[in-house]
Scaffold this active site. Sequence first.
Site, PDB file in Angstrom:
ATOM      1  N   SER A 127      41.886  42.556  30.579  1.00  0.00           N
ATOM      2  CA  SER A 127      40.547  42.235  31.058  1.00  0.00           C
ATOM      3  C   SER A 127      40.619  41.251  32.214  1.00  0.00           C
ATOM      4  O   SER A 127      41.525  40.417  32.275  1.00  0.00           O
ATOM      5  CB  SER A 127      39.751  41.617  29.896  1.00  0.00           C
ATOM      6  OG  SER A 127      38.555  41.016  30.359  1.00  0.00           O
ATOM      7  N   TYR A 152      39.265  35.235  22.364  1.00  0.00           N
ATOM      8  CA  TYR A 152      39.405  36.630  22.790  1.00  0.00           C
ATOM      9  C   TYR A 152      40.197  36.714  24.101  1.00  0.00           C
ATOM     10  O   TYR A 152      41.191  37.435  24.186  1.00  0.00           O
ATOM     11  CB  TYR A 152      38.042  37.303  22.986  1.00  0.00           C
ATOM     12  CG  TYR A 152      38.166  38.590  23.754  1.00  0.00           C
ATOM     13  CD1 TYR A 152      37.876  38.639  25.118  1.00  0.00           C
ATOM     14  CD2 TYR A 152      38.630  39.738  23.140  1.00  0.00           C
ATOM     15  CE1 TYR A 152      38.040  39.808  25.827  1.00  0.00           C
ATOM     16  CE2 TYR A 152      38.793  40.915  23.847  1.00  0.00           C
ATOM     17  CZ  TYR A 152      38.493  40.931  25.196  1.00  0.00           C
ATOM     18  OH  TYR A 152      38.661  42.106  25.910  1.00  0.00           O
ATOM     19  N   LYS A 156      44.200  38.321  25.096  1.00  0.00           N
ATOM     20  CA  LYS A 156      44.592  39.237  26.179  1.00  0.00           C
ATOM     21  C   LYS A 156      45.743  38.625  26.989  1.00  0.00           C
ATOM     22  O   LYS A 156      46.705  39.308  27.339  1.00  0.00           O
ATOM     23  CB  LYS A 156      43.398  39.533  27.084  1.00  0.00           C
ATOM     24  CG  LYS A 156      42.326  40.394  26.437  1.00  0.00           C
ATOM     25  CD  LYS A 156      42.884  41.718  25.938  1.00  0.00           C
ATOM     26  CE  LYS A 156      41.827  42.561  25.266  1.00  0.00           C
ATOM     27  NZ  LYS A 156      42.352  43.819  24.713  1.00  0.00           N
TER      28      LYS A 156
HETATM   29  P1  NAD Z   1      35.260  49.119  21.204  1.00  0.00           P
HETATM   30  O1  NAD Z   1      35.044  48.076  20.189  1.00  0.00           O
HETATM   31  O2  NAD Z   1      34.201  50.096  21.510  1.00  0.00           O
HETATM   32  O3  NAD Z   1      36.586  49.962  20.857  1.00  0.00           O
HETATM   33  C1  NAD Z   1      37.649  49.375  20.162  1.00  0.00           C
HETATM   34  C2  NAD Z   1      38.006  50.334  19.037  1.00  0.00           C
HETATM   35  O4  NAD Z   1      39.127  49.826  18.349  1.00  0.00           O
HETATM   36  C3  NAD Z   1      36.881  50.497  18.018  1.00  0.00           C
HETATM   37  O5  NAD Z   1      36.669  51.873  17.796  1.00  0.00           O
HETATM   38  C4  NAD Z   1      37.411  49.814  16.753  1.00  0.00           C
HETATM   39  O6  NAD Z   1      36.971  50.467  15.576  1.00  0.00           O
HETATM   40  C5  NAD Z   1      38.907  49.966  16.950  1.00  0.00           C
HETATM   41  N1  NAD Z   1      39.726  48.938  16.303  1.00  0.00           N
HETATM   42  C6  NAD Z   1      39.581  47.598  16.352  1.00  0.00           C
HETATM   43  N2  NAD Z   1      40.570  47.003  15.639  1.00  0.00           N
HETATM   44  C7  NAD Z   1      41.366  47.999  15.160  1.00  0.00           C
HETATM   45  C8  NAD Z   1      42.532  48.034  14.363  1.00  0.00           C
HETATM   46  N3  NAD Z   1      43.079  46.917  13.888  1.00  0.00           N
HETATM   47  N4  NAD Z   1      43.076  49.231  14.071  1.00  0.00           N
HETATM   48  C9  NAD Z   1      42.523  50.387  14.530  1.00  0.00           C
HETATM   49  N5  NAD Z   1      41.403  50.431  15.281  1.00  0.00           N
HETATM   50  C10 NAD Z   1      40.839  49.228  15.592  1.00  0.00           C
HETATM   51  O7  NAD Z   1      35.710  48.346  22.528  1.00  0.00           O
HETATM   52  P2  NAD Z   1      35.879  48.884  24.021  1.00  0.00           P
HETATM   53  O8  NAD Z   1      34.791  48.315  24.826  1.00  0.00           O
HETATM   54  O9  NAD Z   1      36.112  50.351  24.029  1.00  0.00           O
HETATM   55  O10 NAD Z   1      37.227  48.145  24.447  1.00  0.00           O
HETATM   56  C11 NAD Z   1      38.462  48.802  24.308  1.00  0.00           C
HETATM   57  C12 NAD Z   1      39.529  47.840  24.793  1.00  0.00           C
HETATM   58  O11 NAD Z   1      39.245  47.429  26.120  1.00  0.00           O
HETATM   59  C13 NAD Z   1      39.613  46.542  23.975  1.00  0.00           C
HETATM   60  O12 NAD Z   1      40.978  46.178  23.871  1.00  0.00           O
HETATM   61  C14 NAD Z   1      38.879  45.530  24.826  1.00  0.00           C
HETATM   62  O13 NAD Z   1      39.358  44.220  24.605  1.00  0.00           O
HETATM   63  C15 NAD Z   1      39.218  46.006  26.202  1.00  0.00           C
HETATM   64  N6  NAD Z   1      38.241  45.607  27.214  1.00  0.00           N
HETATM   65  C16 NAD Z   1      36.930  45.966  27.065  1.00  0.00           C
HETATM   66  C17 NAD Z   1      36.001  45.580  28.040  1.00  0.00           C
HETATM   67  C18 NAD Z   1      34.542  45.919  27.888  1.00  0.00           C
HETATM   68  O14 NAD Z   1      33.724  45.299  28.590  1.00  0.00           O
HETATM   69  N7  NAD Z   1      34.185  46.860  27.056  1.00  0.00           N
HETATM   70  C19 NAD Z   1      36.411  44.867  29.155  1.00  0.00           C
HETATM   71  C20 NAD Z   1      37.761  44.536  29.286  1.00  0.00           C
HETATM   72  C21 NAD Z   1      38.672  44.921  28.310  1.00  0.00           C
HETATM   73  C1  WQD Z   2      27.451  40.153  32.382  1.00  0.00           C
HETATM   74  C2  WQD Z   2      26.479  39.210  33.056  1.00  0.00           C
HETATM   75  C3  WQD Z   2      25.799  37.337  31.714  1.00  0.00           C
HETATM   76  C4  WQD Z   2      23.678  39.629  28.706  1.00  0.00           C
HETATM   77  C5  WQD Z   2      32.234  40.235  28.852  1.00  0.00           C
HETATM   78  C6  WQD Z   2      33.567  39.702  28.390  1.00  0.00           C
HETATM   79  C7  WQD Z   2      34.676  40.460  29.050  1.00  0.00           C
HETATM   80  C8  WQD Z   2      34.491  41.926  28.808  1.00  0.00           C
HETATM   81  C9  WQD Z   2      33.140  42.369  29.328  1.00  0.00           C
HETATM   82  C10 WQD Z   2      35.822  42.445  26.875  1.00  0.00           C
HETATM   83  C11 WQD Z   2      26.792  37.752  32.779  1.00  0.00           C
HETATM   84  C12 WQD Z   2      24.618  38.248  32.020  1.00  0.00           C
HETATM   85  C13 WQD Z   2      24.421  39.264  29.811  1.00  0.00           C
HETATM   86  C14 WQD Z   2      22.306  39.274  28.641  1.00  0.00           C
HETATM   87  C15 WQD Z   2      22.511  38.241  30.786  1.00  0.00           C
HETATM   88  N1  WQD Z   2      34.613  42.246  27.444  1.00  0.00           N
HETATM   89  N2  WQD Z   2      23.839  38.590  30.823  1.00  0.00           N
HETATM   90  N3  WQD Z   2      21.769  38.593  29.695  1.00  0.00           N
HETATM   91  O1  WQD Z   2      30.306  38.268  30.177  1.00  0.00           O
HETATM   92  O2  WQD Z   2      30.958  39.485  32.317  1.00  0.00           O
HETATM   93  O3  WQD Z   2      32.150  40.010  30.227  1.00  0.00           O
HETATM   94  O4  WQD Z   2      32.154  41.612  28.609  1.00  0.00           O
HETATM   95  O5  WQD Z   2      36.880  42.436  27.383  1.00  0.00           O
HETATM   96  O6  WQD Z   2      35.901  40.020  28.522  1.00  0.00           O
HETATM   97  O7  WQD Z   2      33.662  38.351  28.801  1.00  0.00           O
HETATM   98  O8  WQD Z   2      29.791  40.733  30.501  1.00  0.00           O
HETATM   99  O9  WQD Z   2      27.802  42.066  30.044  1.00  0.00           O
HETATM  100  O10 WQD Z   2      28.228  39.976  28.645  1.00  0.00           O
HETATM  101  O11 WQD Z   2      27.521  39.749  31.009  1.00  0.00           O
HETATM  102  O12 WQD Z   2      21.996  37.605  31.737  1.00  0.00           O
HETATM  103  O13 WQD Z   2      21.579  39.550  27.649  1.00  0.00           O
HETATM  104  O14 WQD Z   2      25.172  39.437  32.523  1.00  0.00           O
HETATM  105  O15 WQD Z   2      25.428  35.974  31.840  1.00  0.00           O
HETATM  106  O16 WQD Z   2      26.539  37.014  33.947  1.00  0.00           O
HETATM  107  P1  WQD Z   2      30.763  39.498  30.855  1.00  0.00           P
HETATM  108  P2  WQD Z   2      28.307  40.674  29.949  1.00  0.00           P
END
Ligand code: NAD
Ligand code: WQD
Length: 341
Positions: A127, A152, A156
């Site tokens: 991330s 979290y 990462k």
């Molecule tokens: P998500 O929660 O939708 O998907 C994660 C999946 O992993 C879920 O289906 C959950 O059931 C499964 N899971 C969690 N722990 C597990 C375990 N111990 N064993 C098996 N399955 C397990 O999340 P996402 O948004 O699809 O994110 C996927 C990956 O991308 C994560 O590693 C997250 O940290 C990373 N990521 C997400 C974002 C974002 O904004 N969505 C941003 C950056 C990085």
């Molecule tokens: C985006 C912007 C909030 C909600 C997070 C994690 C990151 C990744 C993605 C896992 C920010 C603003 C949000 C609301 C708002 N997840 N906001 N009202 O914080 O950039 O990233 O999710 O890996 O690790 O940190 O994403 O969508 O939460 O927020 O004003 O109800 O929207 O302040 O500026 P963020 P977000």
Amino acid sequence: MSKRIVVTGGTGYIGSHTVVELQAAGYEVIIVDNLSNSTAAVVDGIEKISGVRPVFLELDCNDKEGLRRLFQSYPDVRGIIHFAASKAVGESVHKPLEYYRNNIVTLLNLLELMPEFGVQGIVFSSSCTVYGQPDILPVTEEAPIKPALSPYGNTKQINEEIIRDAIHAGLPFKSIILRYFNPIGAHPTAEIGELPNGIPQNLVPFITQTAIGLREELSVFGNDYDTPDGSCIRDYINVVDLAKAHVLAIVRMLETAAGSPLEVFNLGTGRGVTVLELINAFEKATGVNVPYRIVGRREGDIEKVWADPRHANDVLGWTAKESVEDTLLTAWNWQKRLRDR
Ligand code: NAD
Ligand code: WQD
């Protein structure tokens, strides 16, 4: 040569979209997911889109012996994409040990089993959180890793170091680390999308739930930042574009001798968008009003971050294609599909 890939977290938001793109590229996918943040119905959605039902194993990646049995049953697995993790930043502050266990032990289990079964490589979900508030924007892969602002984000950073050290120690596999910026949107068929549990933490699901009437109004966390309209800037990337990057990473890692054993890519559009701009873009794309109120800043938010995607563009051969407006429309169509279920 086998084209079998294990996708952990494959019924999750990004994982499910990636499974669809892997199948389109001819890969045979095994989904491993414990359904802690998704449902098995996602497998039906994937099949509806691709016409191919992936193998799905409800299995916790903390269960090392369960994973071992998986690799014994499928000895031709070539690679892994490791999405499985807990990902709620706010929750991680209150449940740090749960996050360290789930997000670190699962990776350790996979890395320890890969050499036993000749798995050639692992793509890891990282991330842009690892950068914190970058000193220079847009942010490149060479930007310094800043002290994490949440457990979290720390998981990462630790996971990236574990992979780096494992490969430096000569373990016989490759890895590509993908640092996602802000994934948004849903599949254009509206068969799969983001399924946030409870009150959405992320901006776009909160926008679509407000627009459809599930939420009274959106709280905009601060308009006193040093940005054009005072609200925070992020790099919002279409989830299907993001999924396609994973296919290119798998191909590069498994089908070519290109690159070093460990590579890192930022996956973003290269364009920063403020919260208020995103709301306006949603209203313009959908014609639906989003009532919102400016409130105080959210603790832990960084002010502005967007990617320099040139490394992924030039080396991975990947570029984000979808506009924010078109992507927001997919999010809206998905929200309407959820309502009509
Ligand atoms: P998500 O929660 O939708 O998907 C994660 C999946 O992993 C879920 O289906 C959950 O059931 C499964 N899971 C969690 N722990 C597990 C375990 N111990 N064993 C098996 N399955 C397990 O999340 P996402 O948004 O699809 O994110 C996927 C990956 O991308 C994560 O590693 C997250 O940290 C990373 N990521 C997400 C974002 C974002 O904004 N969505 C941003 C950056 C990085
Ligand atoms: C985006 C912007 C909030 C909600 C997070 C994690 C990151 C990744 C993605 C896992 C920010 C603003 C949000 C609301 C708002 N997840 N906001 N009202 O914080 O950039 O990233 O999710 O890996 O690790 O940190 O994403 O969508 O939460 O927020 O004003 O109800 O929207 O302040 O500026 P963020 P977000």
